[in-house]
Design an enzyme around this catalytic site. Structure first.
Site, PDB file in Angstrom:
ATOM      1  N   TYR A  14     -36.498  17.663  18.507  1.00 58.62           N
ATOM      2  CA  TYR A  14     -36.717  16.510  19.397  1.00 58.62           C
ATOM      3  C   TYR A  14     -38.039  15.805  19.079  1.00 58.62           C
ATOM      4  CZ  TYR A  14     -32.983  18.597  22.224  1.00 58.62           C
ATOM      5  OH  TYR A  14     -31.795  19.134  22.655  1.00 58.62           O
ATOM      6  N   ARG A  46     -38.160  13.392  29.959  1.00 58.56           N
ATOM      7  CA  ARG A  46     -38.658  14.179  28.819  1.00 58.56           C
ATOM      8  C   ARG A  46     -39.931  14.947  29.195  1.00 58.56           C
ATOM      9  NH1 ARG A  46     -38.271  17.398  24.511  1.00 58.56           N
ATOM     10  NH2 ARG A  46     -39.657  16.873  22.791  1.00 58.56           N
ATOM     11  N   SER A  51     -35.505  25.104  17.393  1.00 62.46           N
ATOM     12  CA  SER A  51     -35.516  24.249  18.578  1.00 62.46           C
ATOM     13  C   SER A  51     -35.498  25.066  19.865  1.00 62.46           C
ATOM     14  CB  SER A  51     -34.296  23.323  18.554  1.00 62.46           C
ATOM     15  OG  SER A  51     -34.250  22.543  19.727  1.00 62.46           O
ATOM     16  N   ASN A  52     -36.082  24.487  20.900  1.00 60.98           N
ATOM     17  CA  ASN A  52     -36.010  25.079  22.233  1.00 60.98           C
ATOM     18  C   ASN A  52     -34.636  24.880  22.873  1.00 60.98           C
ATOM     19  OD1 ASN A  52     -38.529  26.350  22.771  1.00 60.98           O
ATOM     20  ND2 ASN A  52     -39.497  24.337  22.899  1.00 60.98           N
ATOM     21  N   ASP A  66     -38.972  20.972  13.664  1.00 56.00           N
ATOM     22  CA  ASP A  66     -38.654  20.807  15.082  1.00 56.00           C
ATOM     23  C   ASP A  66     -37.580  19.717  15.193  1.00 56.00           C
ATOM     24  OD1 ASP A  66     -39.056  20.608  17.986  1.00 56.00           O
ATOM     25  OD2 ASP A  66     -40.112  18.745  17.515  1.00 56.00           O
TER      26      ASP A  66
END
Lengths: 225, 225
Positions: B10, B39, B116-117, B8
């Site tokens: 972040y 966030r 990642s998103n 991942d």
């Protein structure tokens, strides 16, 4: 105009601040902190389980969220403690403007329904043991479709119970994510903004925003004049 | 054993605390508070949009989350301010144990991927402008399937890029919800627990928990002996 008004339960009809009443073995500040994390974790777990399509009854999810909240506060517990603390969710207090508000709505020949993420074991004690139960025509739990709000499948349950067009239904919630979901599905929505907060915009805005359920009744009266 | 390790971004490779570096016009305490709410709102909006199947590129979602965080802090802004503050997400710092960790993993002939998103406009500046980019073999964005993590469709993207069995892949994240999603999909998982927190259990546990990426390398060395 509207033939049915559908209410969310937690935070909309029942005051989540009353969750601390069931945490009276803790000192006030700690009870507040546990209650906040418990509710926040419950919602977070619910959203994630919906995304992963791992539905579990809301009671199980709520107990897991409680365990995490207690762990984070370094509170020791056993199964019996969880069982007993969980009951805080069965003894929530409704906002005091009810049952008057429901009575006023019924007087306009508008049907009152509830759509909740809670399963019946959590929902029915709140409905049955409170003065407001008599005003609610239809109690709908997402447990019937095993898809939590704000999924479209959950809001579609309303159309299964009510043979109405979407624009004949008004959906009421104090939770911005729930308003967003219902609006996205196509209902007119009311956001109950008791804390005078900013609406957490995530793609949709409520049809109207009011500061209390009393204000909602006033707004309805203007519509029906 | 493992033929690919998927990370991942972040919080796992990039340190979210460095988000405040891009908020230097605010005093420190306010910058921290804005960054935290930014966030948290970004994740919350992402989960809700996934549930409602209302995908938008992560950049748009991140900017909306920023607007809400600024509103809540009663900060005035215009479009140019949003554009400029958003850049904080393009200038995050990686954890200092990298690139050494990536170098050690590559030395074992294990492929390194990222899932990642974030969409490419957010992802590629981080990959390209940092020393670690050269170690990453495969950069995967959920934008390709328009389904955010932790949906199964997002983790399935890994199997599209890697013609491997699920048990040949190790998924690494510092985010408990991401570990839960990947484990639920069927990968072995590593939870990076830098803050010595409790794992937020929501149906799955990580295969191993380590306190840093250095510890992950030590664990891999034991597996490959």
């Amino acid at each position: 105009m509207y033939k049915a008004i559908i209410f969310d339960m937690y935070g909309t009809i029942f005051d989540m601040r009353s969750l601390t009443n069931g945490l009276d073995q803790f000192e006030e500040q700690q009870a507040d902190s546990i209650a906040n994390l418990w509710r926040q974790t419950q919602l977070n777990h619910m959203f994630l389980k919906q995304i992963m399509q791992c539905y579990v009854p809301f009671e199980d999810l709520t107990k897991d969220a409680l365990r995490y909240a207690l762990d984070e506060h370094e509170v020791q517990y056993n199964d019996e403690d969880i069982h007993q603390l969980f009951e805080a969710f069965l003894n929530l207090q409704y906002f005091r403007e009810l049952p008057r508000v429901f009575s006023d709505i019924k007087a306009k020949n508008i049907d009152i329904g509830v759509l909740s993420n809670a399963n019946d074991s959590m929902l029915m004690p709140l409905v049955d043991h409170s003065e407001i139960g008599g005003y609610i025509d239809t109690v709908m739990s997402v447990n019937e479709v095993k898809q939590y709000k704000p999924s479209y499948a959950s809001y579609a349950l309303i159309l299964k119970y009510y043979q109405l067009k979407r624009d004949e239904i008004l959906f009421v919630s104090a939770n911005s994510w729930d308003v967003t979901g219902a609006a996205s599905f196509g209902f007119d929505t009311v956001w109950i903004n008791r804390q005078h907060s900013n609406f957490d915009f995530n793609g949709q805005t409520p049809t109207i925003t009011v500061n209390s359920l009393n204000e909602l009744v006033k707004w309805l009266e203007m519509q029906y004049k």
